[in-house]
Design an enzyme around this catalytic site. Structure first.
Site, short mmCIF file in Angstrom:
data_model
loop_
_atom_site.label_atom_id
_atom_site.label_comp_id
_atom_site.label_asym_id
_atom_site.label_seq_id
_atom_site.Cartn_x
_atom_site.Cartn_y
_atom_site.Cartn_z
N SER A 12 -38.34 15.18 21.09
CA SER A 12 -38.13 14.96 22.52
C SER A 12 -38.12 13.46 22.79
O SER A 12 -39.12 12.77 22.54
CB SER A 12 -39.26 15.60 23.33
OG SER A 12 -39.24 15.06 24.64
N HIS A 37 -33.83 16.66 21.81
CA HIS A 37 -34.31 17.37 23.00
C HIS A 37 -34.46 16.38 24.16
O HIS A 37 -35.13 15.36 24.03
CB HIS A 37 -35.65 18.02 22.67
CG HIS A 37 -36.22 18.89 23.73
ND1 HIS A 37 -35.85 20.21 23.90
CD2 HIS A 37 -37.16 18.66 24.67
CE1 HIS A 37 -36.54 20.75 24.90
NE2 HIS A 37 -37.34 19.82 25.40
N ASP A 39 -35.57 15.96 28.06
CA ASP A 39 -36.39 16.56 29.11
C ASP A 39 -36.01 16.02 30.48
O ASP A 39 -36.29 14.86 30.80
CB ASP A 39 -37.87 16.28 28.84
CG ASP A 39 -38.41 17.14 27.72
OD1 ASP A 39 -38.24 18.37 27.79
OD2 ASP A 39 -38.99 16.58 26.77
N MET A 41 -36.61 16.07 34.38
CA MET A 41 -37.67 16.42 35.34
C MET A 41 -37.31 15.85 36.71
O MET A 41 -36.77 14.75 36.79
CB MET A 41 -39.00 15.84 34.88
CG MET A 41 -39.40 16.27 33.47
SD MET A 41 -41.04 15.68 33.08
CE MET A 41 -41.16 16.17 31.34
N HIS A 70 -33.30 20.28 28.45
CA HIS A 70 -34.33 21.14 29.04
C HIS A 70 -34.52 20.73 30.50
O HIS A 70 -35.08 19.68 30.78
CB HIS A 70 -35.62 20.95 28.23
CG HIS A 70 -36.81 21.69 28.74
ND1 HIS A 70 -38.10 21.43 28.30
CD2 HIS A 70 -36.93 22.70 29.65
CE1 HIS A 70 -38.95 22.23 28.91
NE2 HIS A 70 -38.28 23.01 29.74
N MET A 72 -36.25 20.83 33.84
CA MET A 72 -37.47 21.19 34.58
C MET A 72 -37.22 20.77 36.03
O MET A 72 -37.82 19.82 36.55
CB MET A 72 -38.68 20.48 33.96
CG MET A 72 -39.07 21.11 32.63
SD MET A 72 -40.07 20.04 31.61
CE MET A 72 -38.76 19.10 30.80
N MET A 141 -42.96 27.59 26.43
CA MET A 141 -43.75 26.39 26.69
C MET A 141 -45.17 26.60 26.19
O MET A 141 -45.83 27.58 26.55
CB MET A 141 -43.78 26.07 28.19
CG MET A 141 -42.45 25.71 28.82
SD MET A 141 -41.58 24.32 28.07
CE MET A 141 -42.78 22.99 28.24
N GLY A 146 -44.15 18.91 32.18
CA GLY A 146 -44.24 17.72 33.03
C GLY A 146 -44.55 16.46 32.27
O GLY A 146 -44.10 15.39 32.66
N PHE A 147 -45.27 16.60 31.16
CA PHE A 147 -45.69 15.40 30.44
C PHE A 147 -45.71 15.65 28.94
O PHE A 147 -45.96 16.77 28.50
CB PHE A 147 -47.10 14.98 30.89
CG PHE A 147 -47.19 14.74 32.36
CD1 PHE A 147 -46.81 13.52 32.91
CD2 PHE A 147 -47.61 15.75 33.22
CE1 PHE A 147 -46.86 13.31 34.28
CE2 PHE A 147 -47.66 15.55 34.59
CZ PHE A 147 -47.28 14.32 35.12
N GLY A 148 -45.46 14.58 28.19
CA GLY A 148 -45.65 14.63 26.75
C GLY A 148 -47.13 14.43 26.43
O GLY A 148 -47.93 14.05 27.29
N GLY A 149 -47.47 14.70 25.17
CA GLY A 149 -48.81 14.37 24.70
C GLY A 149 -49.92 15.28 25.18
O GLY A 149 -51.09 14.92 25.09
N ASP A 176 -42.12 24.37 22.80
CA ASP A 176 -42.13 23.04 23.41
C ASP A 176 -43.52 22.71 23.96
O ASP A 176 -43.98 23.36 24.91
CB ASP A 176 -41.09 23.01 24.55
CG ASP A 176 -40.83 21.61 25.05
OD1 ASP A 176 -41.45 20.66 24.55
OD2 ASP A 176 -40.00 21.48 25.98
N GLY A 198 -42.51 15.67 20.68
CA GLY A 198 -42.35 14.33 21.24
C GLY A 198 -43.31 13.37 20.59
O GLY A 198 -42.96 12.61 19.68
N SER A 199 -44.56 13.43 21.01
CA SER A 199 -45.53 12.46 20.52
C SER A 199 -45.72 12.55 19.01
O SER A 199 -45.87 11.52 18.34
CB SER A 199 -46.86 12.60 21.26
OG SER A 199 -47.21 13.94 21.42
C1 DX5 Z 1 -43.05 18.82 28.40
C2 DX5 Z 1 -41.71 18.59 27.74
C3 DX5 Z 1 -41.81 18.44 26.27
C4 DX5 Z 1 -42.60 17.26 25.82
C5 DX5 Z 1 -43.20 17.55 24.49
O1 DX5 Z 1 -42.87 19.04 29.75
O2 DX5 Z 1 -40.85 19.67 28.00
O3 DX5 Z 1 -40.54 18.48 25.65
O4 DX5 Z 1 -41.87 16.08 25.73
O5 DX5 Z 1 -44.03 16.50 24.15
P1 DX5 Z 1 -45.20 16.65 23.11
O6 DX5 Z 1 -44.59 17.06 21.81
O7 DX5 Z 1 -45.79 15.29 23.08
O8 DX5 Z 1 -46.15 17.70 23.63
ZN ZN Z 2 -38.95 19.96 26.80
#
Ligand code: DX5
Ligand code: ZN
Length: 229
Positions: A12, A37, A39, A41, A70, A72, A141, A146-149, A176, A198-199
């Site tokens: 991501s 990927h 994201d 938002m 993706h 959102m 999900m 909404g957020f990575g990590g 995801d 992502g992270s």
């Molecule tokens: C969350 C996103 C994910 C996110 C995953 O809302 O849809 O794609 O970037 O990030 P990690 O792998 O860091 O959880």
């Molecule tokens: Zn995503």
């Protein structure tokens, strides 16, 4: 896009350097990413704001694999054509984003894109039981979007149930949120084939030091394939 159930790692770019997307995409693909990927938002469906269609269009020439977008966002339908023109290969909408997901999936396929449906952690597998013949990908999900990590939420029972419901249909199960070498085997064993990370992919690396991306991707893949000691 041909269909198979081999493990695919989809970094991501939410965790990439936002000033340098072109090179970041090239780096992760050179280091073994299967899909990219993206994201999207809207600050409304989720409490964060990222890319619109012009940004996604600017990513397109850099993506040689599969651009997996993706959404959102809510509503979805007014933006489907714009993401098709931006060059998405897969366009995924959340089932929770509106009352007419059936129409949304038809509209996505109508543009020639693959149609994905995403399920928040609180949404049961059965919510897609009448959508299976309109869907190319189900995104489970494993965090609240909404957020990575964020920390992985165990959805393995839902993944197993979806795998049963899908049967022989050519539908990907994508995971995801919170995917890393520890959680990847759990979801792969339950039946997932596309792992968004992502992270866990971008951690420690950079376009100047892309081998770290390669090591991170390899560790997730090997863990998912059951060969990571
Ligand atoms: C969350 C996103 C994910 C996110 C995953 O809302 O849809 O794609 O970037 O990030 P990690 O792998 O860091 O959880
Ligand atoms: Zn995503």
């Amino acid at each position: 896009m041909s269909f198979d159930r081999k493990i695919k790692i989809a970094p991501s770019i939410l965790s990439a350097d936002f000033a340098n997307f072109g090179q970041e995409i090239q780096a992760i693909e050179a280091q073994g990413a299967d899909w990219v990927h993206v994201d999207v938002m809207d600050g409304h469906f989720v409490p964060n704001l990222t890319f619109g269609p012009p940004a996604v269009k600017a990513f397109r020439p850099h993506v040689k694999t599969v651009m997996d977008v993706h959404l959102m966002i809510s509503p979805v339908d007014p933006y489907i054509d714009a993401y098709a023109e931006a060059g998405a290969d897969v366009l995924t909408a959340h089932i929770e984003a509106g009352p007419h997901i059936h129409r949304t999936l038809q509209a996505i396929r109508g543009t020639g894109m693959k149609a994905g449906v995403a399920l928040n952690p609180g949404t049961p597998a059965e919510a897609v039981s009448h959508l299976l013949d309109l869907t190319d990908l189900i995104c489970v999900m494993t965090v609240n979007p909404g957020f990575g990590g964020q920390k992985f939420i165990d959805m393995t029972a839902k993944i197993r149930r979806l795998r049963e419901m899908i049967g022989d249909r050519p539908i990907h199960i994508e995971i995801d949120g919170g995917v890393d070498p520890t959680t990847a085997p759990l979801v792969a064993q339950a039946g997932a084939d596309v792992l968004v990370a992502g992270s866990a992919v971008f951690r420690g690396g950079s376009v100047a030091n892309p081998d770290v991306y390669g090591d991170n991707i390899r560790q997730i893949r090997e863990a998912a394939e059951g060969v990571w000691a």
